[in-house]
Design an enzyme around this catalytic site. Structure first.
Site, short mmCIF file in Angstrom:
data_model
loop_
_atom_site.label_atom_id
_atom_site.label_comp_id
_atom_site.label_asym_id
_atom_site.label_seq_id
_atom_site.Cartn_x
_atom_site.Cartn_y
_atom_site.Cartn_z
N TYR A 61 0.85 -1.18 0.00
CA TYR A 61 0.00 0.00 0.00
C TYR A 61 0.89 1.25 0.00
O TYR A 61 1.41 1.67 1.03
CB TYR A 61 -0.92 0.03 1.22
N ASN A 161 -6.94 -14.27 0.60
CA ASN A 161 -7.17 -14.70 -0.79
C ASN A 161 -6.78 -16.15 -1.04
O ASN A 161 -6.40 -16.51 -2.16
CB ASN A 161 -6.41 -13.78 -1.76
N GLN A 180 -8.55 -13.64 5.44
CA GLN A 180 -9.08 -12.37 4.94
C GLN A 180 -9.46 -12.55 3.47
O GLN A 180 -8.63 -12.45 2.58
CB GLN A 180 -8.05 -11.25 5.10
N TYR A 208 -12.51 -8.26 3.65
CA TYR A 208 -12.08 -7.01 3.05
C TYR A 208 -13.03 -6.64 1.91
O TYR A 208 -13.74 -7.48 1.36
CB TYR A 208 -10.62 -7.06 2.60
N PRO A 210 -15.91 -4.99 2.12
CA PRO A 210 -17.33 -5.24 2.37
C PRO A 210 -18.23 -4.20 1.69
O PRO A 210 -19.42 -4.44 1.53
CB PRO A 210 -17.44 -5.15 3.90
N LEU A 211 -17.63 -3.07 1.29
CA LEU A 211 -18.37 -2.07 0.51
C LEU A 211 -18.06 -2.19 -0.97
O LEU A 211 -18.36 -1.29 -1.76
CB LEU A 211 -18.03 -0.65 1.00
N SER A 213 -15.32 -2.02 -2.65
CA SER A 213 -14.43 -0.94 -3.11
C SER A 213 -15.22 0.30 -3.56
O SER A 213 -14.92 0.91 -4.58
CB SER A 213 -13.51 -1.43 -4.22
N LYS A 219 -22.71 6.58 -2.85
CA LYS A 219 -22.45 7.94 -3.34
C LYS A 219 -22.21 8.01 -4.84
O LYS A 219 -22.07 9.12 -5.38
CB LYS A 219 -21.26 8.54 -2.60
#
Length: 316
Positions: A61, A161, A180, A208, A210-211, A213, A219
């Site tokens: 990251y 993964n 995860q 990971y 859960p929205l 991305s 929105k």
């Protein structure tokens, strides 16, 4: 905030976790675009104030930047949280991302992460992806992870993964404390095999995306276009007809959320946490409001009829 035990052997962690993918900034190929470090630091503080105790990061990251920033932002509160990072996914001299699960590479990565995080111990060390580049078998990778635990540099071990066969291969060396996987209303595939297996084996699950991305952020509209430096601009789920179909699904979810007097993101987190295998759901954070606006999701309880309604609303 609510808290759950991570598998049968792990620590208690907050059911909402802090995800640091985006705060790595814009200098790598899976970037979300430029990010203000001061805003990122404020986001960490907002999460701490809200009772979030699980902070998840990874070396890739921002090519080390997110780890450095998380370590700095936690500061004296470091020992009050469960700090998770990853290994097995790094970059070469050309900043090209590569997977490497060999014993020696994992050991080197751990030392580098400890330095960037400014800590003596990583609470949860996770293999980011199975090794498909250097071709180290899963049990070799797990032997390195086990050695790090014996050396006192890592407390708990997780996988990301991974498939069930690869988890089983890893479990032949030692118990896996957590998995995860990607898991959301729009990406529910983990429900088929992974989540039941983890529940049976006493492996904690931290979801990971859960929205999805941002797809479940509520929105975006059918006309949304992501910036060129945002990795989503190159992914089919966020462009063209696939994106429009996903927005159609989100519109259906909005009516369900409205009836429950919650937001779509809160509905999405509530859906993930409703599965009995789930320990925590990681929310990607760029601004303090990304945490503060989602806190109510920890209290969302969805009955079987509502869960079935959600699945029907997004069925392909």
């Amino acid at each position: 905030m609510k808290y759950r035990k991570l598998g049968k052997n792990g620590p208690e962690i907050s059911v909402i976790g802090f995800g640091s993918w985006a705060i790595g900034g814009g200098n790598w190929e899976m970037s979300w675009g430029d990010q203000d470090d001061h805003q990122s630091m404020e986001s960490v503080r907002a999460a701490l104030d809200a009772g979030v105790t699980f902070f998840d990061t990874a070396p890739v990251y921002g090519l080390g930047h997110a780890e450095e920033l998380i370590g700095k932002a936690l500061g004296s509160d470091r020992d009050q949280v469960v700090l998770a990072t990853k290994c097995g996914y790094l970059w070469d001299e050309n900043q090209r991302l590569v997977k490497n699960g060999t014993f020696d590479s994992i050991m080197r990565e751990a030392e580098a992460s400890l330095r960037r995080l400014g800590t003596d111990t990583i609470d949860l060390y996770q293999v980011h992806y199975p090794d498909t580049d250097a071709h180290a078998p899963a049990d070799e990778t797990m032997r390195a992870m086990e050695q790090l635990v014996k050396d006192g540099k890592v407390r708990y071990i997780g996988l990301c993964n991974y498939t069930v066969p690869l988890i089983e291969q890893s479990m032949s060396v030692r118990h896996v404390d957590s998995l995860q996987p990607p898991y959301s209303i729009l990406v529910p595939q983990a429900e088929r095999e992974l989540l039941p297996y983890c529940l049976e084996q006493g492996i904690g699950v931290v979801a990971y995306s859960p929205l999805a991305s941002g797809l479940l952020s509520g929105k975006y509209t059918h006309d949304t276009r992501f910036a060129d430096d945002d990795w989503r601009s190159k992914h089919k789920a966020y462009t063209g007809e696939s994106f429009k179909r996903n927005m159609d699904r989100v519109e259906k979810l909005k009516s369900i959320a409205a009836r429950l007097d919650i937001t779509v993101p809160q509905l999405a987190i509530g859906y993930a946490l409703a599965h009995p295998a789930l320990t925590s759901a990681i929310v990607g954070v760029r601004r303090p409001e990304h945490i503060t606006s989602i806190l109510a999701a920890a209290e969302v309880e969805l009955d079987h009829a509502t869960l079935a309604e959600i699945r029907a609303a997004v069925a392909r």
